[in-house]
Scaffold this active site. Structure first.
Site, PDB file in Angstrom:
ATOM      1  CE  LYS B 222     120.470  78.794 -31.069  1.00  0.00           C
ATOM      2  NZ  LYS B 222     119.437  78.209 -31.937  1.00  0.00           N
ATOM      3  NE  ARG B 256     114.296  79.361 -27.346  1.00  0.00           N
ATOM      4  CZ  ARG B 256     115.480  79.056 -26.843  1.00  0.00           C
ATOM      5  NH1 ARG B 256     116.574  79.390 -27.482  1.00  0.00           N
ATOM      6  NH2 ARG B 256     115.569  78.406 -25.699  1.00  0.00           N
TER       7      ARG B 256
END
Lengths: 157, 287
Positions: B222, B256
């Site tokens: 991210k 995840r």
């Protein structure tokens, strides 16, 4: 009659050192089977760590027989390979061969000074002589999977 | 807490790898590599082989872009869910959606978990989970509209806000009939947050774990990792794994991820350091 069992002082047998996989599964099975053969009245011959191995084995086995019994904790050299805890000492194989042969014959002969040099745990094995003639051993395990010589043997005399 | 994700249950101390499977032409990490359904199905086979317990199938990228209708989203994910269900009965199938209608359709096709990355934007999603027998992930986004980027959002205390919003969402799910053991919370790194917020949430993840709800973290590649290390997408694995280690030590349950193998090793190593998982095979010094 007297029943005697010899097992090695392998700490990996203890539950506090259990991993997801058992690196000593075959040895454990042999030790437990031999310990279960002992009678109810058991004397442990072992150093401090060996006592913990003995307690583990005896806690997990039932003892139905009446014979006076001894559980001995000791093993051969820990210098049998390059990867062994004590690295390779070429003398270790001959040492273990001689010690193993004397154990099989029921009259263990221990060279305590050489044993110390070869990282062999023989203090309790030496005490076996005090029990007199043991006769031929039944050998359940004889191997050095981690460069340490282990035996599981039993005697009845 | 024992987890029940649809058809599947997991022990109290189990950690789970949720592998990302994008049925999108434009997601930030893979740029459409698994856009074709067959490619997405191949990705499922790959991550199952790598040991993932969960696949998270998404039909819409998180970032702003072309609007995807509900019908288009359903067409991207429902058939794939059914195909994966048939091929992998023991796999947990999650679908990344905020829409209740899509949630209902994928539950009917075999999904076990609805991963609502947008913090309950569609209030009926909890009903879809309850009626479909699925679990739900309750995320914190600070109330932003789906598929928008954060812009000058500030919090008095981002961790307190994340806890308040995710536990309130969890309560709504509970009230709707989702079983307690089927509700997961997620602080949602980067969603409605700047990099400082995501770093703070990582540092203090233990406070979310202390709520008692199982915690999911979605850290993989991210922007907060990229900004922290000044690295582009494609060079963020080490930073991702560092953040993963911190979250694992705090007790996160579900991860995840894009990279299953590396994350599983990281989580297992940290779990063993934390005393929650024995070493695989220990003999050194114990011979």
């Amino acid at each position: 009659m007297t029943r005697v069992v010899l097992v090695p002082g392998t700490l990996a047998l203890l539950p506090e050192y259990a991993g997801l996989e058992d690196p000593v599964a075959d040895l454990r099975a042999a030790c437990l089977e031999a310990a279960a053969w002992l009678g109810r009245s058991i004397t442990v011959l072992a150093d401090e760590q060996g006592v913990r191995i003995a307690e583990y084995l005896l806690d997990r086995t039932d003892h139905m027989h009446e014979e006076e019994s001894y559980l001995v904790v000791g093993n051969g050299s820990a210098c049998r390979t390059e990867k062994a805890p004590g690295h390779l000492d070429e003398r270790s194989h001959a040492f273990d061969e001689a010690l193993g042969a004397s154990l099989r014959g029921g009259r263990p002969e221990v060279d305590a000074d050489l044993a110390r040099q070869l990282w062999a745990s023989v203090g309790a094995i030496a005490q076996l002589r005090d029990l007199g003639e043991l006769g031929p051993a039944q050998v359940a395990y004889d191997d050095d999977p981690f460069g340490v010589q282990y035996w599981v043997m039993r005697w009845e005399s | 807490m024992t987890l029940r994700l649809g058809r599947h249950t997991f022990d109290d101390d189990a950690t789970l790898m949720m592998a990302i499977v994008n049925r999108t032409p434009d997601s930030f990490y893979d740029q459409g590599a698994t856009w074709a359904e067959d490619k997405a199905f191949e990705r499922v086979a790959l991550v199952v082989g790598q040991g993932a317990e969960i696949v998270d199938i998404g039909g819409i990228k998180a970032a702003p872009g072309v609007e995807i209708s509900e019908a288009e989203e359903r067409s991207r994910v429902v058939d794939l869910v059914a195909r994966v269900r048939a091929a992998y009965p023991s796999l947990v199938i999650s679908v990344d959606t905020w829409r209740a209608s899509v949630g209902a359709a994928v539950c009917a096709a075999g999904a076990d978990l609805l991963n609502d990355a947008w913090g309950g934007a569609d209030p009926e999603l909890v009903d879809a989970a309850a009626e479909g027998g699925a679990a739900i992930v309750c995320t914190h986004t600070g109330g932003v509209t789906p598929r928008t980027r954060p812009y000058r959002i500030e919090y008095d205390d981002v961790v307190a806000a994340a806890i308040a919003d995710t536990t309130a969402y969890a309560s709504r799910a509970l009230d709707a009939g989702v079983p307690r053991e089927s509700i997961v919370i997620d602080p949602a790194h980067d969603f409605g947050k700047n990099t400082f917020h995501s770093l703070e949430l990582t540092h203090r993840l233990g406070e979310m774990v202390d709520t008692g709800w199982p915690v999911l973290v979605s850290l993989s590649n991210k922007d907060f990792v990229g900004e922290t290390l000044d690295l582009p997408v494609g060079s963020r694995l080490v930073g991702t794994l560092a953040a993963t280690a911190v979250c694992a030590l705090a007790g996160a349950r579900i991860y995840r991820v894009h990279e299953v193998v590396e994350t599983r090793q990281t989580v297992d190593m940290v779990s063993s350091i934390a005393g929650r998982r024995p070493p695989c095979r220990a003999i050194r010094g114990l011979q």
